[in-house]
Design a protein around this motif. Structure first.
Motif, PDB file in Angstrom:
ATOM      1  N   PRO A  61       0.805  -1.233   0.000  1.00  0.00           N
ATOM      2  CA  PRO A  61       0.000   0.000   0.000  1.00  0.00           C
ATOM      3  C   PRO A  61       0.836   1.279   0.000  1.00  0.00           C
ATOM      4  CG  PRO A  61      -0.939  -1.586   1.533  1.00  0.00           C
ATOM      5  CD  PRO A  61       0.351  -2.166   1.044  1.00  0.00           C
ATOM      6  N   ASP A  62       1.958   1.275   0.718  1.00  0.00           N
ATOM      7  CA  ASP A  62       2.812   2.471   0.751  1.00  0.00           C
ATOM      8  C   ASP A  62       3.372   2.796  -0.634  1.00  0.00           C
ATOM      9  OD1 ASP A  62       2.403   2.817   3.444  1.00  0.00           O
ATOM     10  OD2 ASP A  62       4.253   1.812   4.053  1.00  0.00           O
ATOM     11  N   ILE A  63       3.699   1.764  -1.385  1.00  0.00           N
ATOM     12  CA  ILE A  63       4.258   1.980  -2.728  1.00  0.00           C
ATOM     13  C   ILE A  63       3.182   2.534  -3.656  1.00  0.00           C
ATOM     14  CG2 ILE A  63       5.445   0.920  -4.664  1.00  0.00           C
ATOM     15  CD1 ILE A  63       7.048   1.004  -2.037  1.00  0.00           C
ATOM     16  N   ALA A  64       1.963   1.992  -3.544  1.00  0.00           N
ATOM     17  CA  ALA A  64       0.849   2.503  -4.351  1.00  0.00           C
ATOM     18  C   ALA A  64       0.636   3.986  -4.072  1.00  0.00           C
ATOM     19  CB  ALA A  64      -0.427   1.714  -4.052  1.00  0.00           C
ATOM     20  N   ASN A  65       0.737   4.361  -2.803  1.00  0.00           N
ATOM     21  CA  ASN A  65       0.561   5.763  -2.423  1.00  0.00           C
ATOM     22  C   ASN A  65       1.689   6.644  -2.967  1.00  0.00           C
ATOM     23  OD1 ASN A  65      -1.224   7.522  -1.023  1.00  0.00           O
ATOM     24  ND2 ASN A  65       0.306   7.757   0.588  1.00  0.00           N
ATOM     25  N   GLU A  66       2.902   6.091  -2.991  1.00  0.00           N
ATOM     26  CA  GLU A  66       4.032   6.845  -3.562  1.00  0.00           C
ATOM     27  C   GLU A  66       3.834   7.064  -5.056  1.00  0.00           C
ATOM     28  OE1 GLU A  66       6.546   8.286  -2.055  1.00  0.00           O
ATOM     29  OE2 GLU A  66       5.902   7.589  -0.079  1.00  0.00           O
ATOM     30  N   TYR A  67       3.384   6.019  -5.758  1.00  0.00           N
ATOM     31  CA  TYR A  67       3.124   6.170  -7.190  1.00  0.00           C
ATOM     32  C   TYR A  67       2.004   7.178  -7.446  1.00  0.00           C
ATOM     33  CZ  TYR A  67       6.124   2.192  -8.380  1.00  0.00           C
ATOM     34  OH  TYR A  67       7.197   1.360  -8.551  1.00  0.00           O
ATOM     35  N   LEU A  68       1.041   7.241  -6.537  1.00  0.00           N
ATOM     36  CA  LEU A  68      -0.016   8.254  -6.637  1.00  0.00           C
ATOM     37  C   LEU A  68       0.605   9.653  -6.611  1.00  0.00           C
ATOM     38  CD1 LEU A  68      -3.124   8.781  -6.654  1.00  0.00           C
ATOM     39  CD2 LEU A  68      -2.982   8.925  -4.158  1.00  0.00           C
ATOM     40  N   GLY A  69       1.593   9.850  -5.726  1.00  0.00           N
ATOM     41  CA  GLY A  69       2.301  11.133  -5.667  1.00  0.00           C
ATOM     42  C   GLY A  69       3.029  11.438  -6.958  1.00  0.00           C
ATOM     43  N   VAL A  70       3.621  10.404  -7.576  1.00  0.00           N
ATOM     44  CA  VAL A  70       4.302  10.594  -8.865  1.00  0.00           C
ATOM     45  C   VAL A  70       3.301  11.093  -9.912  1.00  0.00           C
ATOM     46  CG1 VAL A  70       5.564   9.478 -10.726  1.00  0.00           C
ATOM     47  CG2 VAL A  70       6.048   8.841  -8.351  1.00  0.00           C
ATOM     48  N   GLY A  71       2.130  10.463  -9.925  1.00  0.00           N
ATOM     49  CA  GLY A  71       1.097  10.857 -10.878  1.00  0.00           C
ATOM     50  C   GLY A  71       0.668  12.304 -10.694  1.00  0.00           C
ATOM     51  N   LEU A  72       0.521  12.720  -9.448  1.00  0.00           N
ATOM     52  CA  LEU A  72       0.128  14.106  -9.163  1.00  0.00           C
ATOM     53  C   LEU A  72       1.194  15.092  -9.655  1.00  0.00           C
ATOM     54  CD1 LEU A  72      -1.297  13.621  -5.563  1.00  0.00           C
ATOM     55  CD2 LEU A  72      -2.605  14.143  -7.623  1.00  0.00           C
ATOM     56  N   LEU A  73       2.451  14.729  -9.454  1.00  0.00           N
ATOM     57  CA  LEU A  73       3.541  15.594  -9.909  1.00  0.00           C
ATOM     58  C   LEU A  73       3.583  15.674 -11.435  1.00  0.00           C
ATOM     59  CD1 LEU A  73       6.262  14.478  -7.365  1.00  0.00           C
ATOM     60  CD2 LEU A  73       5.308  16.782  -7.558  1.00  0.00           C
ATOM     61  N   LEU A  74       3.303  14.572 -12.097  1.00  0.00           N
ATOM     62  CA  LEU A  74       3.249  14.585 -13.561  1.00  0.00           C
ATOM     63  C   LEU A  74       2.116  15.492 -14.050  1.00  0.00           C
ATOM     64  CD1 LEU A  74       3.886  10.787 -14.221  1.00  0.00           C
ATOM     65  CD2 LEU A  74       5.410  12.668 -14.872  1.00  0.00           C
ATOM     66  N   MET A  75       0.987  15.463 -13.337  1.00  0.00           N
ATOM     67  CA  MET A  75      -0.113  16.372 -13.680  1.00  0.00           C
ATOM     68  C   MET A  75       0.326  17.826 -13.533  1.00  0.00           C
ATOM     69  SD  MET A  75      -3.484  14.578 -11.975  1.00  0.00           S
ATOM     70  CE  MET A  75      -4.596  15.924 -12.444  1.00  0.00           C
ATOM     71  N   LYS A  76       1.058  18.113 -12.447  1.00  0.00           N
ATOM     72  CA  LYS A  76       1.546  19.473 -12.227  1.00  0.00           C
ATOM     73  C   LYS A  76       2.477  19.912 -13.354  1.00  0.00           C
ATOM     74  CE  LYS A  76      -0.111  20.668  -8.090  1.00  0.00           C
ATOM     75  NZ  LYS A  76      -0.872  21.936  -7.852  1.00  0.00           N
ATOM     76  N   ARG A  77       3.189  18.968 -13.919  1.00  0.00           N
ATOM     77  CA  ARG A  77       4.099  19.238 -15.036  1.00  0.00           C
ATOM     78  C   ARG A  77       3.358  19.265 -16.377  1.00  0.00           C
ATOM     79  NH1 ARG A  77       8.437  22.009 -14.360  1.00  0.00           N
ATOM     80  NH2 ARG A  77      10.107  21.067 -13.150  1.00  0.00           N
ATOM     81  N   ASN A  78       2.043  19.059 -16.314  1.00  0.00           N
ATOM     82  CA  ASN A  78       1.207  19.008 -17.520  1.00  0.00           C
ATOM     83  C   ASN A  78       1.577  17.843 -18.439  1.00  0.00           C
ATOM     84  OD1 ASN A  78      -1.064  20.157 -18.785  1.00  0.00           O
ATOM     85  ND2 ASN A  78       0.219  21.175 -20.300  1.00  0.00           N
ATOM     86  N   ARG A  79       2.163  16.807 -17.850  1.00  0.00           N
ATOM     87  CA  ARG A  79       2.460  15.583 -18.605  1.00  0.00           C
ATOM     88  C   ARG A  79       1.283  14.629 -18.374  1.00  0.00           C
ATOM     89  NH1 ARG A  79       8.373  13.986 -16.611  1.00  0.00           N
ATOM     90  NH2 ARG A  79       7.800  12.074 -17.735  1.00  0.00           N
ATOM     91  N   LEU A  80       0.180  14.941 -19.039  1.00  0.00           N
ATOM     92  CA  LEU A  80      -1.093  14.290 -18.725  1.00  0.00           C
ATOM     93  C   LEU A  80      -1.110  12.813 -19.108  1.00  0.00           C
ATOM     94  CD1 LEU A  80      -3.627  17.123 -19.669  1.00  0.00           C
ATOM     95  CD2 LEU A  80      -2.456  16.679 -17.502  1.00  0.00           C
ATOM     96  N   ASP A  81      -0.565  12.481 -20.273  1.00  0.00           N
ATOM     97  CA  ASP A  81      -0.552  11.075 -20.684  1.00  0.00           C
ATOM     98  C   ASP A  81       0.319  10.233 -19.755  1.00  0.00           C
ATOM     99  OD1 ASP A  81      -2.292  11.428 -22.812  1.00  0.00           O
ATOM    100  OD2 ASP A  81      -0.685  11.924 -24.220  1.00  0.00           O
ATOM    101  N   ASP A  82       1.459  10.793 -19.338  1.00  0.00           N
ATOM    102  CA  ASP A  82       2.311  10.084 -18.379  1.00  0.00           C
ATOM    103  C   ASP A  82       1.583   9.937 -17.038  1.00  0.00           C
ATOM    104  OD1 ASP A  82       4.377   9.873 -20.209  1.00  0.00           O
ATOM    105  OD2 ASP A  82       5.351  11.725 -19.552  1.00  0.00           O
ATOM    106  N   GLY A  83       0.843  10.960 -16.663  1.00  0.00           N
ATOM    107  CA  GLY A  83       0.060  10.887 -15.434  1.00  0.00           C
ATOM    108  C   GLY A  83      -0.978   9.776 -15.506  1.00  0.00           C
ATOM    109  N   LEU A  84      -1.656   9.664 -16.639  1.00  0.00           N
ATOM    110  CA  LEU A  84      -2.644   8.586 -16.821  1.00  0.00           C
ATOM    111  C   LEU A  84      -2.007   7.218 -16.644  1.00  0.00           C
ATOM    112  CD1 LEU A  84      -4.730   9.824 -19.897  1.00  0.00           C
ATOM    113  CD2 LEU A  84      -5.574   9.504 -17.573  1.00  0.00           C
TER     114      LEU A  84
END
Length: 280
Positions: A61-84
């Motif tokens: 579960p901790d790793i899943a939560n970390e990957y969630l943070g990665v996705g949020l950061l990608l969204m902030k970078r406007n890298r939407l497809d990578d975020g998906l």
């Protein structure tokens, strides 16, 4: 202060202590809120590396939560497809991990953020489906009267509003409003914003109904049906406190024209007489 706490813990704690990863995660959140995305990414990478080292496997579960943070950061970078793609990874991990409450909320967050990306990309149908899935999980985990559920009802209302599905938008914004009134009170900014949007959607619905009646009347259609539409619009305007307002006057005038066209002159005169009163 978080940075200072991190420096102290780096000296005091062993490398595999969970507290260090928590400190990095807190720092990432603070830096994201400050708009310091590059620094936030560094903190996220450090936190993820430590979590992988501590747990020794990815399906945790901790790793899943970390990957969630990665996705949020990608969204902030406007890298939407990578975020998906990153949120897909979170969803896959959460489904693999099972029905624990933490996993379910992480899964819901990943679905919700995918919905936001799809909405930004203009795929409203996919966004709606993802929001619905996320909402169902939050209701299951937290119950109906929870702030996170209210936020999701608001998301649903906004996306239905973009699709001109006004009845659905009004339904969900009303549900969000009831939660915020109960949990936050009528004077909280979130409640006020929610109520303002509810009023806007209701007034949009009234305007759409009035326009539909006007189109029907101008086309020489069934004037009785046109009058029914005007009455429906009028009821909404009255409910919203618009008894004395130009939009209400316009409905009276439209209704009068429809009555007169239908040879119901007495009713037409009465409706037309009501309109000037509003302008006095």
């Amino acid at each position: 202060m978080y940075r200072k706490a991190l420096e102290i813990d780096l000296e005091a704690q062993p490398d595999n202590h969970l507290l260090l990863s928590d400190r990095y995660r807190y720092m990432m959140t603070v830096l994201m809120e400050q708009g310091k995305i590059d620094e936030a990414i560094k903190m996220n990478k450090e936190s993820l590396a430590r979590m992988l080292h501590i747990h020794g496997r990815e399906d945790h579960p901790d790793i899943a939560n970390e990957y969630l943070g990665v996705g949020l950061l990608l969204m902030k970078r406007n890298r939407l497809d990578d975020g998906l793609q990153m949120f897909d990874k979170v969803i896959e991990l959460c489904n693999k991990l099972g029905p624990g409450e933490d996993n379910r909320t992480t899964l819901a967050a990943a679905l919700s953020n995918q919905a936001i990306i799809r909405q930004q990309q203009g795929d409203l149908e996919a966004a709606t489906e993802l929001f619905e899935k996320s909402l169902a999980i939050y209701v299951e985990v937290h119950g109906e009267m929870h702030p996170e559920v209210a936020a999701h009802y608001l998301n649903m209302a906004l996306i239905y509003g973009e699709q001109d599905r006004l009845d659905d938008a009004i339904h969900f914004i009303y549900k969000a409003l009831q939660i915020r009134l109960k949990e936050l009170g009528k004077d909280h900014p979130y409640t006020i914003d929610c109520f303002r949007y509810y009023l806007e959607r209701k007034l949009c619905k009234a305007a759409a109904i009035n326009e539909k009646g006007l189109t029907l009347a101008k086309a020489g259609g069934d004037y009785a049906d046109a009058v029914k539409l005007f009455l429906e619009a009028l009821e909404i305007y009255m409910e919203m406190g618009c008894e004395v307002h130009p939009v209400t006057a316009s409905v009276y005038e439209n209704m009068a024209a429809a009555y007169i066209s239908a040879d119901r002159l007495g009713e037409g005169g009465a409706s037309r007489a009501d309109a000037p009163k509003i302008y006095r």
